[in-house]
Design an enzyme around this catalytic site. Structure first.
Site, PDB file in Angstrom:
ATOM      1  CG  HIS A  41      34.747  10.777  29.829  1.00 16.47           C
ATOM      2  ND1 HIS A  41      34.074  10.608  28.642  1.00 16.47           N
ATOM      3  CD2 HIS A  41      35.150   9.550  30.225  1.00 16.47           C
ATOM      4  CE1 HIS A  41      34.049   9.321  28.342  1.00 16.47           C
ATOM      5  NE2 HIS A  41      34.701   8.657  29.278  1.00 16.47           N
ATOM      6  CG  HIS A  75      37.861   5.080  24.806  1.00 18.61           C
ATOM      7  ND1 HIS A  75      37.105   4.047  24.279  1.00 18.61           N
ATOM      8  CD2 HIS A  75      37.540   5.143  26.119  1.00 18.61           C
ATOM      9  CE1 HIS A  75      36.351   3.536  25.232  1.00 18.61           C
ATOM     10  NE2 HIS A  75      36.591   4.175  26.357  1.00 18.61           N
TER      11      HIS A  75
HETATM   12 CA    CA Z   1      38.481   5.945  30.333  1.00 15.04          CA
END
Ligand code: CA
Length: 336
Positions: free
Chosen positions: A28, A70
């Site tokens: 992630h 992000h």
């Molecule tokens: Ca993502």
């Protein structure tokens, strides 16, 4: 003949997408537990840790270059406010879309901060203000991963997320139409290729599959429960009937972890029927995000969480900031 071939390839793709007993680890934002998220350094480390897929969140610059970060805003992961103090919009935010890629490249990337306090969101992670990091373009990152795949003789896949496509289009930028040709150019074309595209917006997931002709794997992201959907009908993707409908377009579904295991304590935890229903519709399930420094309330350790998620719930994989822990756990439980 073509139909038969397509059917064979499709069933093969399903086998690859959901190998029972061999769940995948998705890094992630890279090895974000250890290095500033989405920096190339964080991707190198995640690759070395043995993650199966490395995630890219993708947004556009003013000159339509996809970059890996992000948020659509820059201020929580860079020094944009110091370097370009007069470039915020009236709402106080600095949008990547208002900067050229040459300008973005002048920024220093840092560990994520809470904009209200100026402090790191995760205090035990990489120190703020140390060393030097940049925001990468998508192409720089794909070249890095493919280079590492070559030298390490181990293929890590990619997992690009199309960020806020409706917002981008409203601003006059069609992010999916720009990103897809780049993925194809780097060899990510079909369901046999090591790539999943993810997106929170079902309209865009459909558009990627139909209008834009994407033939690779595709995953719809969801919040943690039907109650957390935005009122535009997303609650139906939590139902068996909705999942059957979703499976006509997508290959997988990615909810928050709380959709998989509910409860606010170890004693009160319960594995929901989400994974069983999704598997009933032949959807792969990759939830987000497992963090050892921010565990779900229902787990008392990473081992505990991984046991519940992979053994009791039967997940096909998960997003984690700590790929090393998940890879090691799967290895020691005969799942790699
Ligand atoms: Ca993502």
């Amino acid at each position: 003949m073509k139909t038969i071939l397509t059917a064979v390839l499709y069933s093969l793709a399903l086998t690859i997408a959901a190998q029972p007993g061999k769940p995948v680890v998705i890094a992630h934002r890279g090895a974000s537990g250890y290095l500033p998220e989405h920096t190339l350094e964080a991707k190198v480390l995640a690759h070395a840790m043995g993650a199966d897929f490395l995630e890219q969140d993708v947004v556009l610059t003013k000159d339509d270059v996809p970059i890996v970060m992000h948020d659509i805003q820059l201020e929580t992961i860079s020094d944009v406010a110091r370097r370009f103090p007069d470039r915020q919009r009236t709402n106080g935010h600095y949008y990547a879309l208002d900067f050229t890629v040459a300008e973005i490249k002048q920024l220093h990337a840092n560990e994520r901060i809470n904009p209200k306090t100026g402090k790191a969101v995760y205090p035990n992670r990489f120190p703020l203000g140390q060393s030097s990091f940049q925001i990468p373009t998508l192409e720089e990152e794909l070249q890095l991963i493919q280079g590492l795949n070559k030298t390490s003789r181990r293929v890590a896949g990619i997992y690009p997320e199309i960020k806020q496509p409706a917002w981008h289009r409203k601003q006059g930028h069609d992010i999916s139409r720009i990103v897809l040709p780049i993925l194809r150019r780097y060899g990510y074309v079909s369901k046999q290729d090591p790539c999943w595209i993810q997106c929170f917006e079902m309209d865009e997931v459909k558009r990627i599959r139909t209008e834009l002709g994407w033939e690779g794997r595709l995953l719809l992201l969801l919040p943690g429960s039907p109650k957390k959907t935005d009122g535009s009908g997303g609650e139906k993707w939590f139902t068996p009937a909705g999942m059957e409908e979703l499976a006509k377009v997508a290959d997988g579904v990615g909810p928050e972890l709380s959709a998989i295991v509910s409860g606010n304590s170890k004693a009160g935890r319960k594995v929901t029927d989400f994974v069983r229903n999704a598997h009933g519709a032949k959807l792969t399930v990759h939830p987000y995000t497992l963090r050892s420094d921010d565990l779900p309330k229902w787990a008392d350790s990473m081992d505990d969480a991984l046991e519940v998620l992979f053994v009791e719930a039967g997940l096909d994989g998960l997003f984690t900031d700590f790929s090393d822990v998940a890879v090691q756990w799967l290895g020691s439980h005969g799942k790699r």
